[in-house]
Design a protein around this motif. Sequence first.
Motif, PDB file in Angstrom:
ATOM      1  N   ARG A  23       0.827  -1.202   0.000  1.00  0.00           N
ATOM      2  CA  ARG A  23       0.000   0.000   0.000  1.00  0.00           C
ATOM      3  C   ARG A  23       0.866   1.260   0.000  1.00  0.00           C
ATOM      4  O   ARG A  23       0.597   2.224  -0.728  1.00  0.00           O
ATOM      5  CB  ARG A  23      -0.930   0.016   1.206  1.00  0.00           C
ATOM      6  CG  ARG A  23      -1.919  -1.124   1.276  1.00  0.00           C
ATOM      7  CD  ARG A  23      -3.153  -0.749   2.060  1.00  0.00           C
ATOM      8  NE  ARG A  23      -4.011   0.131   1.261  1.00  0.00           N
ATOM      9  CZ  ARG A  23      -5.186   0.591   1.686  1.00  0.00           C
ATOM     10  NH1 ARG A  23      -5.629   0.287   2.892  1.00  0.00           N
ATOM     11  NH2 ARG A  23      -5.920   1.374   0.916  1.00  0.00           N
ATOM     12  N   ALA A  24       1.913   1.248   0.827  1.00  0.00           N
ATOM     13  CA  ALA A  24       2.797   2.411   0.906  1.00  0.00           C
ATOM     14  C   ALA A  24       3.520   2.640  -0.416  1.00  0.00           C
ATOM     15  O   ALA A  24       3.696   3.783  -0.860  1.00  0.00           O
ATOM     16  CB  ALA A  24       3.808   2.222   2.039  1.00  0.00           C
ATOM     17  N   LEU A  25       3.927   1.557  -1.068  1.00  0.00           N
ATOM     18  CA  LEU A  25       4.609   1.673  -2.348  1.00  0.00           C
ATOM     19  C   LEU A  25       3.683   2.284  -3.394  1.00  0.00           C
ATOM     20  O   LEU A  25       4.074   3.193  -4.136  1.00  0.00           O
ATOM     21  CB  LEU A  25       5.093   0.305  -2.815  1.00  0.00           C
ATOM     22  CG  LEU A  25       5.665   0.244  -4.230  1.00  0.00           C
ATOM     23  CD1 LEU A  25       6.916   1.104  -4.326  1.00  0.00           C
ATOM     24  CD2 LEU A  25       5.966  -1.191  -4.623  1.00  0.00           C
ATOM     25  N   ALA A  26       2.445   1.783  -3.472  1.00  0.00           N
ATOM     26  CA  ALA A  26       1.492   2.312  -4.451  1.00  0.00           C
ATOM     27  C   ALA A  26       1.220   3.790  -4.200  1.00  0.00           C
ATOM     28  O   ALA A  26       1.140   4.595  -5.141  1.00  0.00           O
ATOM     29  CB  ALA A  26       0.190   1.514  -4.398  1.00  0.00           C
ATOM     30  N   HIS A  27       1.096   4.157  -2.935  1.00  0.00           N
ATOM     31  CA  HIS A  27       0.850   5.565  -2.606  1.00  0.00           C
ATOM     32  C   HIS A  27       2.047   6.430  -2.993  1.00  0.00           C
ATOM     33  O   HIS A  27       1.877   7.536  -3.541  1.00  0.00           O
ATOM     34  CB  HIS A  27       0.552   5.711  -1.116  1.00  0.00           C
ATOM     35  CG  HIS A  27       0.223   7.113  -0.701  1.00  0.00           C
ATOM     36  ND1 HIS A  27      -0.960   7.740  -1.054  1.00  0.00           N
ATOM     37  CD2 HIS A  27       0.943   8.040   0.017  1.00  0.00           C
ATOM     38  CE1 HIS A  27      -0.978   8.969  -0.570  1.00  0.00           C
ATOM     39  NE2 HIS A  27       0.166   9.178   0.071  1.00  0.00           N
ATOM     40  N   ALA A  28       3.257   5.945  -2.722  1.00  0.00           N
ATOM     41  CA  ALA A  28       4.457   6.710  -3.073  1.00  0.00           C
ATOM     42  C   ALA A  28       4.562   6.900  -4.584  1.00  0.00           C
ATOM     43  O   ALA A  28       4.920   7.986  -5.059  1.00  0.00           O
ATOM     44  CB  ALA A  28       5.701   6.010  -2.529  1.00  0.00           C
ATOM     45  N   LEU A  29       4.247   5.857  -5.345  1.00  0.00           N
ATOM     46  CA  LEU A  29       4.273   5.968  -6.806  1.00  0.00           C
ATOM     47  C   LEU A  29       3.259   6.994  -7.285  1.00  0.00           C
ATOM     48  O   LEU A  29       3.525   7.788  -8.199  1.00  0.00           O
ATOM     49  CB  LEU A  29       4.003   4.609  -7.433  1.00  0.00           C
ATOM     50  CG  LEU A  29       5.096   3.554  -7.281  1.00  0.00           C
ATOM     51  CD1 LEU A  29       4.592   2.201  -7.751  1.00  0.00           C
ATOM     52  CD2 LEU A  29       6.351   3.952  -8.067  1.00  0.00           C
ATOM     53  N   TRP A  30       2.084   6.971  -6.680  1.00  0.00           N
ATOM     54  CA  TRP A  30       1.028   7.921  -7.044  1.00  0.00           C
ATOM     55  C   TRP A  30       1.468   9.358  -6.745  1.00  0.00           C
ATOM     56  O   TRP A  30       1.297  10.256  -7.584  1.00  0.00           O
ATOM     57  CB  TRP A  30      -0.232   7.548  -6.273  1.00  0.00           C
ATOM     58  CG  TRP A  30      -1.245   8.635  -6.066  1.00  0.00           C
ATOM     59  CD1 TRP A  30      -1.600   9.209  -4.873  1.00  0.00           C
ATOM     60  CD2 TRP A  30      -2.054   9.273  -7.052  1.00  0.00           C
ATOM     61  NE1 TRP A  30      -2.559  10.159  -5.054  1.00  0.00           N
ATOM     62  CE2 TRP A  30      -2.863  10.223  -6.398  1.00  0.00           C
ATOM     63  CE3 TRP A  30      -2.165   9.143  -8.430  1.00  0.00           C
ATOM     64  CZ2 TRP A  30      -3.775  11.020  -7.064  1.00  0.00           C
ATOM     65  CZ3 TRP A  30      -3.080   9.946  -9.108  1.00  0.00           C
ATOM     66  CH2 TRP A  30      -3.869  10.863  -8.425  1.00  0.00           C
ATOM     67  N   GLN A  31       2.044   9.569  -5.571  1.00  0.00           N
ATOM     68  CA  GLN A  31       2.464  10.908  -5.195  1.00  0.00           C
ATOM     69  C   GLN A  31       3.613  11.404  -6.069  1.00  0.00           C
ATOM     70  O   GLN A  31       3.700  12.595  -6.393  1.00  0.00           O
ATOM     71  CB  GLN A  31       2.894  10.913  -3.714  1.00  0.00           C
ATOM     72  CG  GLN A  31       1.765  10.706  -2.735  1.00  0.00           C
ATOM     73  CD  GLN A  31       0.814  11.887  -2.691  1.00  0.00           C
ATOM     74  OE1 GLN A  31       1.234  13.039  -2.609  1.00  0.00           O
ATOM     75  NE2 GLN A  31      -0.484  11.609  -2.759  1.00  0.00           N
ATOM     76  N   THR A  32       4.497  10.499  -6.461  1.00  0.00           N
ATOM     77  CA  THR A  32       5.687  10.890  -7.222  1.00  0.00           C
ATOM     78  C   THR A  32       5.400  11.088  -8.702  1.00  0.00           C
ATOM     79  O   THR A  32       5.886  12.046  -9.322  1.00  0.00           O
ATOM     80  CB  THR A  32       6.789   9.833  -7.060  1.00  0.00           C
ATOM     81  OG1 THR A  32       7.093   9.689  -5.680  1.00  0.00           O
ATOM     82  CG2 THR A  32       8.056  10.247  -7.813  1.00  0.00           C
ATOM     83  N   HIS A  33       4.605  10.204  -9.272  1.00  0.00           N
ATOM     84  CA  HIS A  33       4.492  10.176 -10.730  1.00  0.00           C
ATOM     85  C   HIS A  33       3.113  10.543 -11.277  1.00  0.00           C
ATOM     86  O   HIS A  33       3.000  10.896 -12.461  1.00  0.00           O
ATOM     87  CB  HIS A  33       4.853   8.777 -11.242  1.00  0.00           C
ATOM     88  CG  HIS A  33       6.255   8.367 -10.951  1.00  0.00           C
ATOM     89  ND1 HIS A  33       7.351   9.027 -11.468  1.00  0.00           N
ATOM     90  CD2 HIS A  33       6.754   7.360 -10.181  1.00  0.00           C
ATOM     91  CE1 HIS A  33       8.458   8.445 -11.045  1.00  0.00           C
ATOM     92  NE2 HIS A  33       8.125   7.440 -10.257  1.00  0.00           N
ATOM     93  N   GLY A  34       2.072  10.426 -10.495  1.00  0.00           N
ATOM     94  CA  GLY A  34       0.752  10.774 -10.994  1.00  0.00           C
ATOM     95  C   GLY A  34       0.079   9.638 -11.740  1.00  0.00           C
ATOM     96  O   GLY A  34       0.627   8.554 -11.933  1.00  0.00           O
TER      97      GLY A  34
END
Length: 326
Positions: free
Chosen positions: A50-61
């Motif tokens: 979950r944290a990885l998916a959120h980080a990807l979303w925040q970083t890349h859109g």
Amino acid sequence: MSSDAGDFAAAAMLRVVVLGLARQGLSAPQALVAAPAARRSARIAFAHKRALAHALWQTHGALVLLRIGEAVLDMPAEPAFHALAPAADLPGMIERWQRLERFIHSRHRVRVLWTGTARLRLQHVSLEPGEPPGPGEHLLVFGLLVGLARRLGFADLRARFAGQADWLHANGVWNAGPWPAGDAALAMAGWELAWEQAAAPQQSAAGAQLQVGALAAARAVLAADPARRWTVARLAAATQRAPRSLQRELAHCNSGFTALLEEVRVTHAAQLLAAGQLAVVEIAYLSGFADQAHLTRVFGRATALSPAVYRAQFRKGSVAEPAQRG
């Protein structure tokens, strides 16, 4: 659940993410690179995913996350996705995806809200109240399903968030929006898929084998797709018979639907065990069993050996494949 059950699928997803980012000229986060994603025995905590998916979303859109799923177009066959391959249409592919979710006891599930002629509306939900998929998880799964559908060759595939007027994915390309307004709306938005309906085949592979009898025809159909969610009605349709006619013909051969399905799945599992390349949990999934314990129970009943012992003895050349009945 056994931690191994979800690990092989989670590790496959991490490999998709790494390759999907590289495909777009982006580097994977160090936390992902350091994770044992390349190993089938990887242990990947739900919170970490979950944290990885959120980080990807925040970083890349959104657009980058949707395009990550295109990595499956170039990847070697992954056991986690291999059982989707025989699907004849997109509803069949989604049904197989749902079986994978059940097999790994996923907390998040894809549900079919509506199906029509070459159209589907889906929803991505959580089994845990108050813990819906986040935007990153939502986008990764949506993009992966579109990528898998493209890999399976469904023609003129289109995709969008439910309620949109224009297709967000068309002609093999993701467009740069528009997106549902706000993180909450994006995370809760349903998905719509459309494709070109293939013409019905003039004669199925099973139909060509009718002259050799119901048992052989049914066995061939099941063996070609052991992981499908088979019923008597589906098998009868695939062998061009009425359900009761199929059951009578199998009974004349001292067989039946359940026994034949188990036989085919055990034989398929035995072949994969002998090859020695996949973990037992992956073999259970690919062979159509509900979980690893189900494989162990049925395999032991058929061979008097556990899958692990069978594999070890087969390598010594002392065990033959389970004999077919009938």
